[in-house]
Structure formats: C-alpha cells, structure tokens
Design a protein around this motif. Sequence first.
Motif, mmCIF file in Angstrom:
data_model
loop_
_atom_site.group_PDB
_atom_site.id
_atom_site.type_symbol
_atom_site.label_atom_id
_atom_site.label_comp_id
_atom_site.label_asym_id
_atom_site.label_seq_id
_atom_site.Cartn_x
_atom_site.Cartn_y
_atom_site.Cartn_z
ATOM 1 N N GLY A 121 0.792 -1.225 0.000
ATOM 2 C CA GLY A 121 0.000 0.000 0.000
ATOM 3 C C GLY A 121 0.820 1.267 0.000
ATOM 4 N N GLY A 122 2.151 1.153 -0.100
ATOM 5 C CA GLY A 122 3.007 2.333 -0.010
ATOM 6 C C GLY A 122 2.810 3.331 -1.128
ATOM 7 N N ARG A 123 2.381 2.870 -2.296
ATOM 8 C CA ARG A 123 2.206 3.788 -3.427
ATOM 9 C C ARG A 123 1.077 4.781 -3.205
ATOM 10 N NH1 ARG A 123 3.319 1.193 -9.356
ATOM 11 N NH2 ARG A 123 5.348 0.248 -8.918
ATOM 12 N N ASP A 124 0.172 4.443 -2.299
ATOM 13 C CA ASP A 124 -0.992 5.312 -2.078
ATOM 14 C C ASP A 124 -0.768 6.352 -0.988
ATOM 15 O OD1 ASP A 124 -2.385 3.791 -3.971
ATOM 16 O OD2 ASP A 124 -3.010 2.335 -2.449
ATOM 17 N N LEU A 125 0.386 6.353 -0.367
ATOM 18 C CA LEU A 125 0.621 7.263 0.751
ATOM 19 C C LEU A 125 0.782 8.699 0.262
ATOM 20 C CD1 LEU A 125 3.036 5.225 3.038
ATOM 21 C CD2 LEU A 125 0.557 5.162 2.868
ATOM 22 N N VAL A 126 0.357 9.635 1.098
ATOM 23 C CA VAL A 126 0.463 11.055 0.779
ATOM 24 C C VAL A 126 1.659 11.652 1.513
ATOM 25 C CG1 VAL A 126 -2.008 11.248 0.392
ATOM 26 C CG2 VAL A 126 -1.077 11.671 2.678
ATOM 27 N N ALA A 127 2.044 12.847 1.112
ATOM 28 C CA ALA A 127 3.162 13.515 1.773
ATOM 29 C C ALA A 127 2.756 13.970 3.168
ATOM 30 C CB ALA A 127 3.624 14.702 0.937
ATOM 31 N N GLU A 128 3.722 14.023 4.076
ATOM 32 C CA GLU A 128 3.480 14.530 5.431
ATOM 33 C C GLU A 128 3.377 16.051 5.370
ATOM 34 O OE1 GLU A 128 2.345 14.469 8.861
ATOM 35 O OE2 GLU A 128 3.383 12.558 8.600
ATOM 36 N N GLU A 129 2.276 16.593 5.841
ATOM 37 C CA GLU A 129 2.062 18.043 5.731
ATOM 38 C C GLU A 129 2.950 18.830 6.683
ATOM 39 O OE1 GLU A 129 -2.027 18.951 6.230
ATOM 40 O OE2 GLU A 129 -2.675 17.915 4.402
ATOM 41 N N SER A 130 3.210 18.314 7.862
ATOM 42 C CA SER A 130 3.984 19.043 8.855
ATOM 43 C C SER A 130 5.476 18.711 8.743
ATOM 44 C CB SER A 130 3.506 18.694 10.268
ATOM 45 O OG SER A 130 4.427 19.158 11.237
ATOM 46 N N PRO A 131 6.336 19.685 8.415
ATOM 47 C CA PRO A 131 7.777 19.413 8.370
ATOM 48 C C PRO A 131 8.324 18.929 9.711
ATOM 49 C CG PRO A 131 7.261 21.505 7.295
ATOM 50 C CD PRO A 131 6.024 21.068 7.993
ATOM 51 N N ARG A 187 -5.383 11.340 16.075
ATOM 52 C CA ARG A 187 -6.627 10.689 16.479
ATOM 53 C C ARG A 187 -7.408 10.267 15.244
ATOM 54 N NH1 ARG A 187 -5.823 15.016 19.797
ATOM 55 N NH2 ARG A 187 -5.770 14.648 22.054
ATOM 56 N N GLY A 188 -8.203 9.234 15.377
ATOM 57 C CA GLY A 188 -9.080 8.829 14.294
ATOM 58 C C GLY A 188 -8.444 7.814 13.368
ATOM 59 N N PRO A 189 -8.935 7.721 12.130
ATOM 60 C CA PRO A 189 -8.490 6.689 11.188
ATOM 61 C C PRO A 189 -6.998 6.795 10.894
ATOM 62 C CG PRO A 189 -10.440 7.835 10.375
ATOM 63 C CD PRO A 189 -9.939 8.611 11.550
ATOM 64 N N GLN A 190 -6.434 5.686 10.461
ATOM 65 C CA GLN A 190 -5.007 5.652 10.125
ATOM 66 C C GLN A 190 -4.821 6.246 8.732
ATOM 67 O OE1 GLN A 190 -4.393 1.492 10.477
ATOM 68 N NE2 GLN A 190 -4.082 1.513 12.682
ATOM 69 N N CYS A 191 -4.416 7.498 8.702
ATOM 70 C CA CYS A 191 -4.148 8.172 7.430
ATOM 71 C C CYS A 191 -2.636 8.239 7.267
ATOM 72 C CB CYS A 191 -4.761 9.579 7.424
ATOM 73 S SG CYS A 191 -4.502 10.475 5.879
ATOM 74 N N TRP A 192 -2.099 7.232 6.604
ATOM 75 C CA TRP A 192 -0.650 7.115 6.547
ATOM 76 C C TRP A 192 -0.030 8.107 5.578
ATOM 77 C CZ3 TRP A 192 0.406 4.610 10.626
ATOM 78 C CH2 TRP A 192 -0.373 3.540 11.039
ATOM 79 N N THR A 193 1.204 8.506 5.877
ATOM 80 C CA THR A 193 1.967 9.400 5.012
ATOM 81 C C THR A 193 3.278 8.717 4.634
ATOM 82 O OG1 THR A 193 3.230 10.499 6.766
ATOM 83 C CG2 THR A 193 1.004 11.355 6.295
ATOM 84 N N VAL A 194 3.973 9.338 3.689
ATOM 85 C CA VAL A 194 5.266 8.792 3.256
ATOM 86 C C VAL A 194 6.233 8.716 4.437
ATOM 87 C CG1 VAL A 194 7.238 9.195 1.748
ATOM 88 C CG2 VAL A 194 4.934 9.606 0.904
ATOM 89 N N ALA A 195 6.120 9.640 5.377
ATOM 90 C CA ALA A 195 7.010 9.622 6.535
ATOM 91 C C ALA A 195 6.809 8.390 7.413
ATOM 92 C CB ALA A 195 6.808 10.894 7.365
#
Length: 724
Positions: free
Chosen positions: A282-292, A436-444
């Motif tokens: 599922g790694g291809r679907d990950l989004v970038a981490e918004e917080s540096p 909190r809440g659903p697991q919204c994974w990021t590239v980080a």
Amino acid sequence: MTLAPTAFSLPDHLSAKADPALVADDERHFAAMAASLETTIDDLTARLDEERRRSGGHGQAAMDRDLEVHRLTARLRTLRRFTLDLCLGRFVREDDPEPVYVGRLGLTDADGTRLLVDWRSPAAEPFFAATHARPMGLVSRRRYRWTLGRISDYWDEVFTADGLEGNVALDDQSAFIASLGASRSPRMRDVLSTIQSDQDAIIRASSRGALVVDGGPGTGKTVVALHRAAYLLYEDPRLGSGRGGVLFVGPHQPYLDYVADVLPSLGEDGVRTCTLRDLVPGGRDLVAEESPAVAALKADARMVAAIEPAVALYEEPPTEGVDVETDAGDLWVGRAEWAEAFGAVEPGTPHNEGRDQVVEALVEILVDKYDDEEALSPAVVRRAVLRSRALHDVLGRAWPLLDPADLVGDLWEVPAYLRRCAPWLDEDEVRLLRRRGPQCWTVADLPLLDAAHRRLGDPEASRRRRRQAAEEAAAKEEMDRVVDHLIANDDSEMMLMSMLRGADLQGALAAPGGAPTADPDALAGPFAHVVVDEAQELTDAEWQMLIARCPSRSLTIVGDRAQARHGFTETWEDRLARAGIHRVSIASLTVNYRTPEEVMAEAAPVIRAALPDANVPTSVRSTGIPVRRLPRADRDAVVARWQEQHPEGVACVIGDRTFVATDRVRSLAPELTKGLEFDLVVLVEPDAFGDGIEGAVDRYVAMTRATQELVILSGASGSGEGVA
C-alpha cells in the motif's frame, strides 16, 4: 530468422564509409554471426522445449529445472530481441591484428571460435576504458550505431600511429558526442556502446562494502547504476539469484518507467526494481506529510528502533497459571513454564510466527515435567495443549497476533505507549506526533510500517500452519481407521495387511506436498547487493529499510549532494556512518555529458546561490541554442512550434499542472523529474517552486533535464527573443 544481406545501411552523406576496404572485414564477421545466431536460437529453442516437457520432480531437482528454464528463456529473449545489433563494436590490440568484437552477450560459432565477447567480461574492458592517455594496448577502436537492426553510422578512433595504417574512417565527432545530440524518447536510450572510461571504471568496481557514485546532473550516474547492476550479477558469483540477487531502488515511478528497457537490453532480467514506496504494501498510495516538524521526527532512525519495544510489550510471559486437561489428569502451566516457553523463541523470529514456537516449547516442557506418567506421551500432550481453550486464551492475551498497521497506529494514538517505546521524545514531541481517528498514513510513516511488517511477519502464517496441521492430523486419523479395518478383516495366511503398520509404507500412503504456502515477499530480501539512485534524499529512517534488506552492506549509492531537496551539509562518509554504513568508498563523476553549456550557464548560479560549494559539473558540448525567457502565455505556442520543427524527441512542461500531457510532451512536477531527460524543457514559474534549499534544488534539477533547449516562462513579460 531473416537477416539483411549486409549489416550496413549508411545514408548517402556517409557513402565514403561504405568503402569495402573499410567494412569488408566487418561484413565477413557479421555473416559468421548471423549463421551462429540462427544455430544458437534453434538449439536453445529445442533445449527449452525439452526442459519444459521434462518432469519437474521435487525439491532441489524441481528448483534446478525451473532455474534452467528461466536461464534459457532469458537468453532466447535477448537473442530474439536483437540480431546482429548484439555487437557494440570492435577493437584491435597491438599484440594481435585480429579484431575483438564486443557484444551484449558472448557468442561462439560451431567450432568454438569466439565471435563476441560479453561486454561485462575482463576481455572487453579496453573497449570502454581505453583513452588516449591510457590506451591499454589498443591500436584502434570502432563503435557502431544501429538503427532497425542495421548499422547507420560508425566511428573509429586510433591510439597509435600504426592505427592510421589500418582500415579506419576518422571523424570530427566521437561516437559518444554524436550520441548526445540524438533526440530523446520516452524510454532511456541504449547507451552501452558509448560508456566512457570514467563511467566504466565505476561499473567494474568491487561490490565489497558501499560505493558512493557522486556526480552532478548529466554525469551519467543513472547509466552507471543500471550497468553496474548488470555487471555485478554477471561478474560476481557472490551476488547470484541463489545468494540473494540485486535490488535496484529508484526515486519514483516515472523514473522506473523511463529506465525499464535498460536492464533487459543488457541481457539481464534478474534485477528486482522498485521505489521505497513499493517496499511496503500500500506504499504507493501514501500522501506527503504536511507538517515538516512531524516529518523530521519520523525521519529519525530511533523511531524505527521504537518498533522493537513496541512489539516486546506483547511478548511478556503471563503471570497466571492454567490447567491443561488430559484423560490422564490435568497438566499445570505456571509462571515458570510460561517464562521458559517464551524464552525458547529463536532470536529473529517474526512475532506472529513466534507463538507457534511458544506452543511447541510448552509441549516439550510438559513432557519433561510429567515424564513419570506413562500415559502422557508427547502426542497426547501436544494434542491436549493444542485443544486447550483456557491455555490459548491466556496465550492470546500475552502473545497476540498483531497487524503492522495497528501497531504503528497505536504509537501515534496512545501517548503513554509512544512514551514507553520512544523515551527520548519530550512531551511537546509526543503531542506533535499524536493522531486521532483513522489511520491516514503518510510517506514519513513508510520506515515504521516497514519495520513493523518485518518484525511482526504475516499474521495469517500461524493460522495457515495450524489449519494445515489439523488437516494432516485428520487425514492421518482417517488413514489409521482404514488400516485398522483392513487388518481386522485380513484372513490371509501371511497377514499381509499388517505391513500397513510400517512407518515407511504409511509415509508412502500419505498425501504428498501438503497445503500450498504463501509466496514470500519478493522485495523482503535479504539481497546480496542493493543499488539506490538519488540516495541524497533518503532519511535516516529510510536508510534502515535498505540496510534491513542488505545485511552485508554491499551497496552502490548514487546521488548528488547538491540535488538534496532538504539539504545535505555533511560528507557522504558522515551521512552514511550515521545510518550505520561504515565501509565507504567514493567515486566522483565531474563531466556533464547531457546538459549543454548554454543551459548550465543559467542553472549553475541558481544552485550556487543556495549552496556555494555545490559540485556543478562541466559540460562537454554546446548546442548554440540560448536559454529563452518568455511570458507564461506563450506556453502552448512554444510547445506547438517545437513539435512542428522536431518530428522526433520528447519534451516536458515542468511546474504547470494545467498542462495536459501528450504522446511526446510530458507534464511533471519538479520533484518527479529526477533521473529523467528531455530534448526541450519548458519551465513554468520556477520562482514559485519555493524559497530556500528545496526551491533552489527543484529549479536546478528541472533546468538540467534539458539536453537541447530550455525555455523559462513567467507571468511577467519575458526578455529575450520571442517564440518565433
């Protein structure tokens, strides 16, 4: 196989090169090659058909048969993909007047005469490595350009005065410089015949330890990385597929698409290729981490190390005892037995597979503990342990089957759990990481998810094994009942049916094979060697993903510190030492073969403004086409005019999401252009790429993708000449 009666198809303006005095020797050699290729293909086809008809057998025999089918198929694929264009060129040595022809593969005729030497063999090295300063015993060298299976041009070089007396056609342009001016295509062009000496030395370097290939844009780092992967598999017996093989890691999917044809064209299809995202389901679907700030915390290698204590919390022996019921009485499993069984799990066993080892250890412990009870055989004890609901309820709480995503998700959602596993984090950092809440994974999250997958293993593996064991036990019980019935009803004089009690015969009666097992993760490793391109972008945590797959630390690390989007102020040695890689050698590429002088003159100040010590390479060629700066409104006109004037080639509009890509004009964000090259680059609003290191690197990388022409568009009126 039908081959042209002549290998040469030179255009009219090169008719002088078609002089028989220059090409007759080549024509005779290519005729011999054609005959050998036809025989070889027929022979390999027959052998492959024979192998496929042959029974696969079992165990090692089946594996050997599959490997031979794979080897024959791969060689046939290469021979059918190429014909005479297997040949890259030839050279003549001072000590031998007979030319040596170099090819993608080795080839001999029916008498064993060598027609081609494999480009990876030591005998072929002078073809790539010889220079006028170091001729390596060569008199002359000839390189071919093939078009549709026939030679459309060739170039000769001489290294001694004697070379001038041979049949050579000297040019003002070398084969390599001529190739640089050719139009690009959606896939990386075949450049094997024009590998340069500085590149060849790196390709053939030892695989021991970590080799860093450091070089700026256009220096051929990607070419070196791909050819090195093929070379090492051929030359180094320690890296064969039976010993782990080679993994090639690229920066993004457009890059992998671009280089997809290179390894097959080298006769090598045994290299695994992927991006870091591909290493995790599922790694291809990950989004970038918004917080540096969050991305920086997750990039710390210590966060990967936090997975171990996170799992260890679920591997603590129970403190409560349990009775296991048998027909001969209850068996007590107390704190001591639990502790001994938990301690018996072999180091390195994935958590979800370790629970089965705990059960087996409990059986052995109870057998030893109650060895004075005749009725308690190991089979009885094992059956009782496996059937005890009370025991498995306790074991399930102390050593539960875990899902990798749930484990990492708990770290971000339960502050106390994160503090326990990562005690170096302060309260503000724990609060920052909380989600909190659903697991919204990021590239980080990739490195932590990867570490969790490797540490936990497949949560279904244990269930499959138990199900298979239960099915086999049921089958054995049924077979025992049938045997008992046959023996009870046997009225023969010799009581032949009693032979069914024999262990050998019972084994023969058992169903072969058992239930199929899941295929192991093809990217899980371990690999004997890993090649990683654009390595300057990897975080400490991401390096752990690669090291885990290459315990030997045999690595080829390709990158440019000046192209690191988040900065790279250390040396390579210091950077890699922090990641746990200590045996490091550095090879530098300093010549820019791709980007013309005109473009580099514009690009160099862009990166040096942010990184004064950037290793900006020196271009070896000029196109005479100045960089143009135009209004953004001219975008479509620029693209249309280029397509009119250039029926071949590939362009790219970088930094404009509104542009719709076509067959020959790509549309990419600047961070997705690394490793790619285009005849024309149209750079849109580069000042909008951002400030600081990241913005400067994105502008520098985007500009240096151009091999012929760069046009920079901005909202304001442009300076310089117009579209026309």
